[in-house]
Design a protein around this motif. Structure first.
Motif, PDB file in Angstrom:
ATOM      1  N   ASP A 278       0.209   4.013   1.469  1.00 19.10           N
ATOM      2  CA  ASP A 278       0.017   4.857   2.653  1.00 19.10           C
ATOM      3  C   ASP A 278       0.996   4.520   3.778  1.00 19.10           C
TER       4      ASP A 278
ATOM      5  N   ARG B  39      -2.160   5.355   8.760  1.00 16.27           N
ATOM      6  CA  ARG B  39      -1.936   5.888   7.434  1.00 16.27           C
ATOM      7  C   ARG B  39      -1.072   7.164   7.510  1.00 16.27           C
TER       8      ARG B  39
ATOM      9  N   GLN C 157       1.275   1.928   5.474  1.00 21.00           N
ATOM     10  CA  GLN C 157       0.775   1.024   6.512  1.00 21.00           C
ATOM     11  C   GLN C 157       1.471  -0.331   6.416  1.00 21.00           C
TER      12      GLN C 157
ATOM     13  N   ARG D 227       1.339  -2.656  12.561  1.00 21.89           N
ATOM     14  CA  ARG D 227       0.735  -1.862  11.495  1.00 21.89           C
ATOM     15  C   ARG D 227       0.480  -0.438  11.962  1.00 21.89           C
TER      16      ARG D 227
ATOM     17  N   ASP E 253       0.846  -1.194   0.000  1.00 24.34           N
ATOM     18  CA  ASP E 253       0.000   0.000   0.000  1.00 24.34           C
ATOM     19  C   ASP E 253       0.875   1.235   0.000  1.00 24.34           C
TER      20      ASP E 253
HETATM   21 MG    MG Z   1      -4.272   1.774   4.263  1.00 23.07          MG
END
Ligand code: MG
Ligand code: UDP
Length: 328
Positions: free
Chosen positions: A109, A213, A111, A210, A107
């Motif tokens: 972002d 964002r 993450q 995790r 991703d």
């Molecule tokens: Mg995300």
């Protein structure tokens, strides 16, 4: 016997790593992403990078931003899709186009922390063909998303085959032989988590926390997640179709016993007419049950219909790749 059966891989041979990055309205996140990934791999001799961005019909300045970055960073490739086809289709496009010996869907972002990829590569060197990123926490997700994900995995793994590993998203490292296997799967409705699990291969895990964002906002709201879950279950299980046979048999048995009890009552006590409430209850109950059954049939029939059309999974408007011939 091919080279994958030989155990640990040589650590000194250079490899090409393709990052498959689906982007949908991510103008703000892209610079952060490029900077962080650049920093992580700057010191890694022997790993060559290919950034493969799939612009999934963004309506903001995502494409312009990517093309500007490409002026400075020639390792960037951009596949511009003709509209928003969804993350699954965008990833499929990326896997088709990826040229690397190693492929990692990630991703934009942040993450999925890029540092984790180094640990994944270490596992790959040990001889694994798939290395999954497993989330240690889901703090960055809302309570509703965490709980529904939990229920989804439980239900899915009860009725579907193969099982989905819990707390694992799309972030994973795959050897190109895995990507080749994925490309062989012909379906046009692509629930990637399920397809990844279906192809199998020797699999290892790497745990990571995790984070939130880095910029922008999530593209998956409640309704989209619900449909995603339906896609997952219908793609890998026919149990929801079969359950009606057993439910129907059970209801028929109960009503048969009920009929016998009424007949006995009439024989012993004589004719008796009340029962308005029980008639209404059973009519509405059975009506509801039948509609649910038809609804589930519809879910599968609709998917069979769309699959039967054999439409392509995505359409590419343009492929922006800097070729070596363009070099001055
Ligand atoms: Mg995300
Ligand atoms: N994405 C995409 N197409 C879509 C929705 C999302 O390509 O229709 C991309 C998005 O740009 C991001 C990744 O998929 O790079 C994950 O999306 P998001 O962060 O919104 O999902 P979440 O992390 O909240 O589950």
């Amino acid at each position: 016997m091919n080279s994958y059966d030989l155990g640990p891989r040589a650590t000194d041979t250079p490899v090409l790593l393709t990052l498959v990055i689906p982007v949908f309205n991510e103008t703000e996140a892209i610079p952060f992403f490029l900077e962080r990934v650049g920093a992580v791999f700057a010191t890694q001799a022997g790993i060559e990078l290919e950034f493969l961005f799939i612009n999934d019909g963004s309506t903001d300045a995502t494409l312009q931003t990517l093309l500007e970055c490409q002026q400075r960073e020639r390792r960037i490739r951009v596949l511009d899709l003709s509209r928003n086809f969804g993350k699954e289709a965008a990833m499929t496009a990326g896997l088709e186009e990826a040229r690397g010996q190693l492929v990692v869907p990630i991703d934009v972002d942040l993450q999925d922390p890029p540092e984790v990829i180094l640990e994944m590569i270490a596992k790959w060197r040990e001889g694994y063909e798939v290395v999954l990123g497993r989330r240690l926490n889901r703090d960055s997700d809302s309570w509703a998303k965490r709980t529904s994900a939990n229920w989804f995995y439980r239900l899915h793994n009860k009725i579907a085959n193969p099982q989905l590993p819990e707390n694992v998203g799309d972030f994973r490292l795959m050897d190109h032989c895995v990507v080749e296997a994925l490309k062989e799967l012909p379906e046009s409705r692509r629930f990637m988590k399920g397809l990844f699990a279906w192809v199998g291969f020797r699999t290892a895990y790497v745990d990571y926390a995790r984070p939130e964002r880095v910029a922008g906002s999530t593209k998956f709201n409640g309704w989209r997640l619900w449909n995603f879950a339906l896609e997952g279950v219908t793609s890998f299980s026919t149990d929801p179709l079969r359950v009606w046979t057993y439910l129907g048999s059970a209801v028929s048995l109960v009503s048969f016993l009920f009929a016998i009890s009424i007949a006995l009552k009439v024989l012993i006590k004589g004719v008796d007419v009340p029962g308005y409430a029980s008639i209404i209850v059973s009519v509405t109950f059975l009506g509801g049950l039948q509609l649910m059954g038809i609804g589930i049939l519809g879910e599968y029939l609709g998917r069979t219909y769309l699959e039967a059309k054999r439409r392509p999974v995505y359409v590419v408007r343009k492929n922006y790749t800097v070729t070596d011939q363009a070099e001055p």
